[in-house]
Write an enzyme that holds these catalytic residues in place. Structure first.
Site, PDB file in Angstrom:
ATOM      1  N   SER A   6     -18.524  20.982  61.754  1.00  0.00           N
ATOM      2  CA  SER A   6     -19.344  20.053  60.974  1.00  0.00           C
ATOM      3  C   SER A   6     -20.666  19.805  61.686  1.00  0.00           C
ATOM      4  CB  SER A   6     -18.608  18.727  60.799  1.00  0.00           C
ATOM      5  OG  SER A   6     -19.540  17.734  60.400  1.00  0.00           O
ATOM      6  N   HIS A  31     -19.894  23.523  57.932  1.00  0.00           N
ATOM      7  CA  HIS A  31     -19.614  22.364  57.072  1.00  0.00           C
ATOM      8  C   HIS A  31     -20.784  21.381  57.192  1.00  0.00           C
ATOM      9  CE1 HIS A  31     -16.591  19.639  55.144  1.00  0.00           C
ATOM     10  NE2 HIS A  31     -17.206  18.678  55.826  1.00  0.00           N
ATOM     11  N   ASP A  33     -22.030  17.802  56.123  1.00  0.00           N
ATOM     12  CA  ASP A  33     -21.609  16.502  55.589  1.00  0.00           C
ATOM     13  C   ASP A  33     -22.825  15.787  55.011  1.00  0.00           C
ATOM     14  OD1 ASP A  33     -18.747  16.191  56.049  1.00  0.00           O
ATOM     15  OD2 ASP A  33     -19.261  16.436  58.171  1.00  0.00           O
ATOM     16  N   MET A  35     -24.406  12.796  53.201  1.00  0.00           N
ATOM     17  CA  MET A  35     -24.118  11.367  52.952  1.00  0.00           C
ATOM     18  C   MET A  35     -25.389  10.700  52.458  1.00  0.00           C
ATOM     19  SD  MET A  35     -21.912  10.466  56.360  1.00  0.00           S
ATOM     20  CE  MET A  35     -20.602  11.535  56.952  1.00  0.00           C
ATOM     21  N   HIS A  64     -20.272  19.275  51.703  1.00  0.00           N
ATOM     22  CA  HIS A  64     -19.338  18.189  51.394  1.00  0.00           C
ATOM     23  C   HIS A  64     -20.166  17.005  50.915  1.00  0.00           C
ATOM     24  CE1 HIS A  64     -16.086  15.242  53.176  1.00  0.00           C
ATOM     25  NE2 HIS A  64     -16.252  15.111  51.864  1.00  0.00           N
ATOM     26  N   MET A  66     -20.715  13.565  49.997  1.00  0.00           N
ATOM     27  CA  MET A  66     -20.238  12.171  50.051  1.00  0.00           C
ATOM     28  C   MET A  66     -21.361  11.307  49.492  1.00  0.00           C
ATOM     29  SD  MET A  66     -18.332  12.335  53.737  1.00  0.00           S
ATOM     30  CE  MET A  66     -19.222  13.794  54.198  1.00  0.00           C
ATOM     31  N   MET A 135      -8.901  14.637  53.342  1.00  0.00           N
ATOM     32  CA  MET A 135      -9.582  13.773  54.306  1.00  0.00           C
ATOM     33  C   MET A 135      -8.512  13.128  55.181  1.00  0.00           C
ATOM     34  SD  MET A 135     -12.733  14.239  53.651  1.00  0.00           S
ATOM     35  CE  MET A 135     -13.329  13.082  54.882  1.00  0.00           C
ATOM     36  N   ASP A 170      -9.983  17.536  57.168  1.00  0.00           N
ATOM     37  CA  ASP A 170     -11.288  17.062  57.644  1.00  0.00           C
ATOM     38  C   ASP A 170     -11.149  15.671  58.251  1.00  0.00           C
ATOM     39  OD1 ASP A 170     -13.943  16.529  58.070  1.00  0.00           O
ATOM     40  OD2 ASP A 170     -14.546  16.615  55.969  1.00  0.00           O
TER      41      ASP A 170
HETATM   42  C1  DX5 Z   1     -16.249  12.533  57.792  1.00  0.00           C
HETATM   43  C2  DX5 Z   1     -16.717  13.955  57.651  1.00  0.00           C
HETATM   44  C3  DX5 Z   1     -16.162  14.900  58.643  1.00  0.00           C
HETATM   45  C4  DX5 Z   1     -16.408  14.550  60.072  1.00  0.00           C
HETATM   46  C5  DX5 Z   1     -15.454  15.298  60.945  1.00  0.00           C
HETATM   47  O1  DX5 Z   1     -16.823  11.778  56.813  1.00  0.00           O
HETATM   48  O2  DX5 Z   1     -16.383  14.443  56.376  1.00  0.00           O
HETATM   49  O3  DX5 Z   1     -16.575  16.224  58.357  1.00  0.00           O
HETATM   50  O4  DX5 Z   1     -17.715  14.787  60.466  1.00  0.00           O
HETATM   51  O5  DX5 Z   1     -15.705  14.920  62.253  1.00  0.00           O
HETATM   52  P1  DX5 Z   1     -14.536  14.701  63.314  1.00  0.00           P
HETATM   53  O6  DX5 Z   1     -13.903  16.047  63.544  1.00  0.00           O
HETATM   54  O7  DX5 Z   1     -15.302  14.194  64.494  1.00  0.00           O
HETATM   55  O8  DX5 Z   1     -13.578  13.696  62.759  1.00  0.00           O
HETATM   56 ZN    ZN Z   2     -16.743  16.610  55.864  1.00  0.00          ZN
END
Ligand code: DX5
Ligand code: ZN
Length: 211
Positions: A6, A31, A33, A35, A64, A66, A135, A170
């Site tokens: 990620s 990946h 993320d 947000m 991903h 979010m 998740m 994840d």
């Molecule tokens: C959380 C994300 C994950 C996160 C994983 O909202 O979707 O991808 O960054 O990070 P670790 O492995 O540190 O939990």
């Molecule tokens: Zn993620």
């Protein structure tokens, strides 16, 4: 075992170099993320950032989302080079339509199930899916503790899903939590804090792959 680092946990002052390091260390996919500061508190990467980095590596990009109203962002991230777009079903007014939209851009589809989200939410969309992302923490940040109750969800899903649909996990993944996920039927994982805090990406990826 598919390993998806990620970028949220990468050094934000040198994302390009981090990407190249991950590629040579043996990462399978990347990946991102995304947000938006609404669905979750943090604000991270937009489609411009993803597009700029797409040129640097042949690794497939997983985005991903979010975000509130993910439909609104699908076209931008598809054009930016996402290979797989993952949405949270609670945020899709018409989940089936959203998945169709992703497919119409020629991209792979994923749904992310939060710790409290029941499997039933995807019951009538299974034929539209390439990936289910379980998740194993609540979405929003890296470095959280793995939530054990999600192991049962992985197990039940693996029983239900056709074998071509991958289950990724994840959140809070390290060799010990990943082992439990694999035993319950996961096919791949996202890794943030464990990998980027390891000091040696190749060794950390091998440690996850060799479980
Ligand atoms: C959380 C994300 C994950 C996160 C994983 O909202 O979707 O991808 O960054 O990070 P670790 O492995 O540190 O939990
Ligand atoms: Zn993620």
């Amino acid at each position: 075992m598919i390993i998806c680092p990620s970028m949220l946990s990468a050094d934000p002052t040198k994302l390009g170099q981090e990407l190249l390091a991950l590629e040579s260390a043996g990462a399978d996919r990347v990946h991102w993320d995304v947000m938006d500061g609404n669905y979750v508190e943090n604000i991270t990467f937009g489609s411009y950032v993803v597009a700029a980095h797409k040129k640097l590596t042949p690794l497939p990009f997983d985005v991903h989302l979010m975000v509130d109203n993910p439909d609104r962002h699908i076209e931008n991230f598809a054009s930016a080079g996402a290979d797989l777009l993952i949405v949270h079903p609670e945020m899709c007014t018409h989940l089936h339509r959203t998945l169709c939209k992703i497919k119409n851009f020629g991209k792979k589809t994923g749904v992310a199930l939060n710790p409290a989200t029941p499997i039933e939410i995807i019951s009538y969309c299974i034929e539209m899916l390439d990936v289910v992302l379980i998740m194993t923490v609540n979405p929003g940040s890296s470095g959280q503790k793995f939530i054990d109750s999600q192991l049962k969800k992985i197990y039940v899903l693996r029983e239900i899903l056709p074998s071509h649909i991958k289950i990724y996990v994840d959140g809070g993944i390290n060799p010990s939590t990943l082992k439990q996920c694999l035993e319950n039927g996961a096919n791949g994982c996202v890794t943030g804090a464990f990998l980027f805090g390891s000091g040696n990406y190749a060794d950390a990826i091998n440690a996850l792959k060799n479980i």
